[in-house]
Design an enzyme around this catalytic site. Structure first.
Site, PDB file in Angstrom:
ATOM      1  N   ARG A 297       0.827  -1.209   0.000  1.00  0.00           N
ATOM      2  CA  ARG A 297       0.000   0.000   0.000  1.00  0.00           C
ATOM      3  C   ARG A 297       0.860   1.258   0.000  1.00  0.00           C
ATOM      4  NH1 ARG A 297      -5.320  -1.984   3.609  1.00  0.00           N
ATOM      5  NH2 ARG A 297      -6.185  -3.114   1.818  1.00  0.00           N
ATOM      6  N   TYR A 437      -6.839   0.260  -6.764  1.00  0.00           N
ATOM      7  CA  TYR A 437      -6.314  -1.078  -6.428  1.00  0.00           C
ATOM      8  C   TYR A 437      -5.592  -1.134  -5.075  1.00  0.00           C
ATOM      9  CZ  TYR A 437      -1.852  -0.099  -9.177  1.00  0.00           C
ATOM     10  OH  TYR A 437      -0.683   0.375  -9.699  1.00  0.00           O
ATOM     11  N   GLU A 438      -5.277  -2.322  -4.648  1.00  0.00           N
ATOM     12  CA  GLU A 438      -4.749  -2.575  -3.290  1.00  0.00           C
ATOM     13  C   GLU A 438      -5.686  -2.048  -2.205  1.00  0.00           C
ATOM     14  OE1 GLU A 438      -2.264  -4.365  -2.245  1.00  0.00           O
ATOM     15  OE2 GLU A 438      -1.408  -4.829  -4.199  1.00  0.00           O
ATOM     16  N   GLY A 439      -6.974  -2.139  -2.447  1.00  0.00           N
ATOM     17  CA  GLY A 439      -7.959  -1.578  -1.515  1.00  0.00           C
ATOM     18  C   GLY A 439      -8.303  -0.173  -1.946  1.00  0.00           C
TER      19      GLY A 439
END
Lengths: 584, 584
Positions: A297, A437-439
């Protein structure tokens, strides 16, 4: 027009040496004692050259060429395979990797500066080593010695690539819904079956193995997230000769057609009884993924920063060259558009974000290095808590502000910014994915308000805010200090509101994004306080002038946004939750 | 997944009938006395059907197919030529056109509602009739009777298309720099030579004539904007038979590769001694262009609104269907994501902009109709001043907020929003151009602060603000009224600051975008006041609930932005102008 990109190595060195006390920090960390900002500067200078000479020239053509699926095989854009081979040959993938597995053992702090430059030069390319590193981290933390002996070294050096296969069509944020299955074969291996979507670097034509880490359910696993396991599923298995030349039962179902990162093969992956091995314990797959989530992140936040810097550099260059209109100072027109107040504001807004964001990212990465390596457990824990606190902020705010920055920089180009060849619209399209992306950034904000604010009873947050207050008090940064005290007071009050709302999902959800933005504005302002405090160390008076002007802009034009977010938190969730779902 | 789009005709009718007093307003305008909101609703219902059945289905495929240049001829995306022919056959291009030239003679107010739906359904398509209308307006106002007799009827009906050729590579905002030449031939015609860029609808394969209005310099014209003339340059000239079958000396040099509106042929046009005729007086070309600029700029604002509404409708639909996570209310998961506060906020933000924007656009268009037609000169002048004041606001704010809305709506889709097939990323890419063309939004803001605020000694602004204050006082809209009074006070103070800065380009430039945003926030809030005041007329209690909730959201989450812009205006230009141009 090819894009301009000057690696910001001098700035990075200044931040490390004078703003962030890097040398002393590293001296306390076993294995990094000898790492200095001078050494980091040398490494980053080489990295910068690689980015400008090898990666940046492939960026715009890569966007135009995209990736193709030919007879089931991914064909990457011209030049990518060669560039990747050189990238590996030069040792860049393992910059911060474990020397035991072929890494260079440098700090994460240097890694994220490399990441910024790679992202700025060519985000589509940067995801290949980025995901490989993520896979390596998960494997290092949770894999068996046998798996590590076979796969970890290849991933650390980048000889093989990695991919993370989490998302399914009906399971994105809510991974508990995933349906991919892993059936034990009785020989220690599993047969993995299912379809995953949005798999970055899922396949390519670099001529190497690709190690997929796949989330799946074992038979009889409980529903929800507790039933999820992590499996290592390589594209190539060891064949009869022991060489990795046997194709595993997995294939690319399709390449996603995306808004941006066109040169990155984002795959629909089909696993058809593919052979895999468990990484970590059964049912602990999410835990294994989250081990490396902070680093991933942070990396995504850095992508936002890198694209914002590249876009800003181009906008400044264009604003100096483009002649339109007359200036208020009466010089004969047409003048460079940088003379116009409205254009200057856009450029100031861009740079007023990029500079402190780079500092905050490095501060966070130094804390990560401490969390990894400091000999004192309490110091490690405190550093780890800081990383946990800052991770959602860096991921979401750097990508939201980063996207806004690319849009502003594009706007400076006027109509030319809408045209592919200028490269500006690509920055915007590429930056857009980093918010998702990645949450998604909404997920990051929920992480911040529901877990991080109240972490360890709120002690890490308290310590963080106290540190900011102390730095403001030490500073003589005039208007910036005044504005920062006001914004910090809002953040303090908002933090109390969040803590009091603990467990109330609606209250937290309504406040989440506002709180994250407020937190980020204060944190970036804090970095401005620290940069200004360190600026006298600069030999170049012009650089001091630049920082002073940017910080002043931040104080009077950017920090007032704090009041907006604070007001929304005060407004509370009632307004947000009032409308019946059917009536939107 | 095909995009959802429901034409907002019921809402349009409600706005006309109950919020904007449309019927009484039209009754006072010669030629429009019989036009009622009921009639408008009927026309718009047919228009909406055409948009959903014919134009929307071509939008996503058109984006994928794009336009091509084959042997010097533009080939449009499949279906566009047929759809355009039907559009003309049904009489849509001339909806508000002069009946003397084949138009339907309906109000501009109905036209902009058609424009909104066409833009929502297919912006690339909408630019064909949009630019044709612009060319018709300029020709109607400034063309000779002879030119009008030949060309105007064809343009009003859309049988022929129009294009506006202004920009050159080195002359965008600053048209004074343009170099295209027009040499008199002695027979009343001119030979036009030069290269224009970014020419929307510059060419196509609809099998008709294309009337280019080209800005050029006559020999010995003075430098700068006073040397610019407007010429009508048709693709086809009358040949020996009198039929328009002789190719003029103009060609498409290239198609621009753009971020969006891929199905719109944006051309580089070469005029190689092309035959043209002067429209209006020599040296008065910019004046002729600006005649129709208000309508064109309002149209662009409407495009931002249309795209925002289409994106919002899709986001709401997706948020109702997509199941992820659990809700605070404890129902069994996974729940539709519309249950999550953070998602609701995004949807509320979208709709809280779209609804009052539609009302404000219609209010402005009604003023335009009055300015065109009211029998009383003073009333016409007052209406015209309102239009002048609101035009930059609608153009810039609707496209800035519109773009933000498409981004938020895309975000609701998570990773799926980044994928072409969902259609959301196209809305974002298409919306982005609206912030740039017809004068960048920075140019709009400068127009507002440097010309419109002080128009007629500031009387139109004074009257506008007084009208808002009176409507707030009449309302009983609680928190909205409180917030609106605060925001209006800021706008009043900022207006005084702007008026006092008259002639100071740096002060105006630093304040311009902030002032425009503040103006827009108050204006949209004013429409919320009026919508709430009219809401009791709605038979549907659910619609009343929806408006009440959206207005409440606007009051507590959106209007606080006013303080941010006001603070930046107070901060003034010193910070913006301090940094040396070389040090950015």
């Amino acid at each position: 027009m090819p894009s301009t990109y000057q690696p910001p190595v001098a700035t990075m060195r200044f931040l490390l040496e004078h703003v962030l006390d890097f040398d002393a920090q590293m001296a306390a960390l076993p294995g990094l004692e000898e790492v200095t900002s001078e050494l980091a500067g040398e490494v980053l200078t080489m990295a910068g050259r690689m980015c400008t000479e090898r990666l940046a020239p492939l960026n715009l053509p890569g966007d135009a060429a995209g990736t193709k699926l030919v007879d089931g095989n991914v064909v990457t854009a011209p030049g990518f395979a060669e560039a990747y081979a050189e990238f590996v040959e030069a040792g860049w993938p393992g910059l911060a990797g474990d020397p035991e597995f072929g890494g260079q053992g440098l700090p994460r702090t240097v890694q994220i500066m490399l990441d910024e430059m790679v992202s700025a030069a060519n985000l589509s390319f940067g995801l290949f080593p980025g995901l490989t590193r993520g896979a390596a981290e998960a494997l290092a933390a949770h894999g068996s010695d046998e798996l590590k002996a076979t796969y970890l070294g290849k991933l650390v050096t980048g000889e093989w690539c990695g991919a993370m296969a989490l998302t399914e069509a009906s399971a994105g944020t809510d991974l508990g819904l995933l349906r991919t299955r892993a059936e034990p074969r009785g020989d220690g291996s599993y047969a993995v079956t299912g379809t995953k979507i949005f798999i970055s670097s899922g396949d390519q034509d670099f001529g190497n193995n690709i190690v997929h880490l796949v989330l799946a359910r074992l038979p009889d696993a409980p529903a929800g997230v507790k039933g999820i396991s992590l499996l290592l599923v390589p594209k190539f298995l060891p064949g009869a000769s022991g060489a990795f030349d046997e194709r595993n039962a997995m294939s690319v179902g399709a390449l996603e057609h995306k808004m941006g990162i066109h040169a990155q093969p984002t795959c629909v992956m089909n696993y058809d009884g593919a052979t895999g091995w468990l990484v970590g314990e059964a049912g602990r797959g999410l835990n294994a993924m989250f081990t490396m989530m902070n680093a991933e992140r942070l990396f995504v936040g850095i992508q936002g920063l890198g694209l914002a810097d590249a876009a800003t550099q181009n906008a400044v260059a264009y604003a100096r060259e483009r002649l339109q209109g007359r200036a208020a100072d009466g010089r004969p027109g047409p003048v460079p558009i940088i003379a116009h107040a409205d254009v200057r504001k856009m450029l100031l807004a861009c740079r007023a974000f990029v500079e402190p964001a780079r500092a905050l990212a490095a501060w966070t990465a130094i804390r990560m290095d401490s969390a990894d390596r400091h000999p004192d457990a309490a110091t490690r824990d405190a550093a780890s808590a800081d990383v946990a606190l800052l991770t959602p902020v860096v991921k979401a705010a750097f990508t939201d502000f980063g996207f806004e920055t690319t849009v502003l920089a594009q706007q400076v180009f006027g109509g030319h910014g809408y045209i592919h060849e200028a490269g500006m619209e690509q920055f915007v399209r590429d930056a857009r994915i980093t918010q998702i992306y990645e949450g998604t950034n909404g997920v990051q904000a929920m992480d911040l308000v529901s877990r991080k604010v109240t972490l360890n009873g709120g002690a890490p947050l308290r310590a963080y805010l106290d540190g900011i207050a102390a730095d403001i008090d030490k500073s003589d940064s005039g208007d910036l200090a005044v504005q920062m005290r006001a914004a910090l007071a809002m953040l303090e009050e908002a933090s109390a509101t969040i803590a009091a709302a603990s467990g109330d999902a609606d209250a937290l959800g309504a406040a989440a994004t506002e709180y994250l933005n407020l937190f980020a504005l204060v944190s970036l302002g804090w970095m401005w306080v620290r940069i200004l405090a360190a600026a006298p160390a600069l030999e170049d008076a012009h650089s001091r002038d630049t920082y002073a002007a940017l910080a002043a802009y931040y104080a009077s034009y950017v920090l007032p946004r704090a009041g907006l977010h604070a007001a929304r938190i005060v407004a509370g969730p009632a307004t947000v939750m009032a409308l019946d779902e059917a009536l939107f």
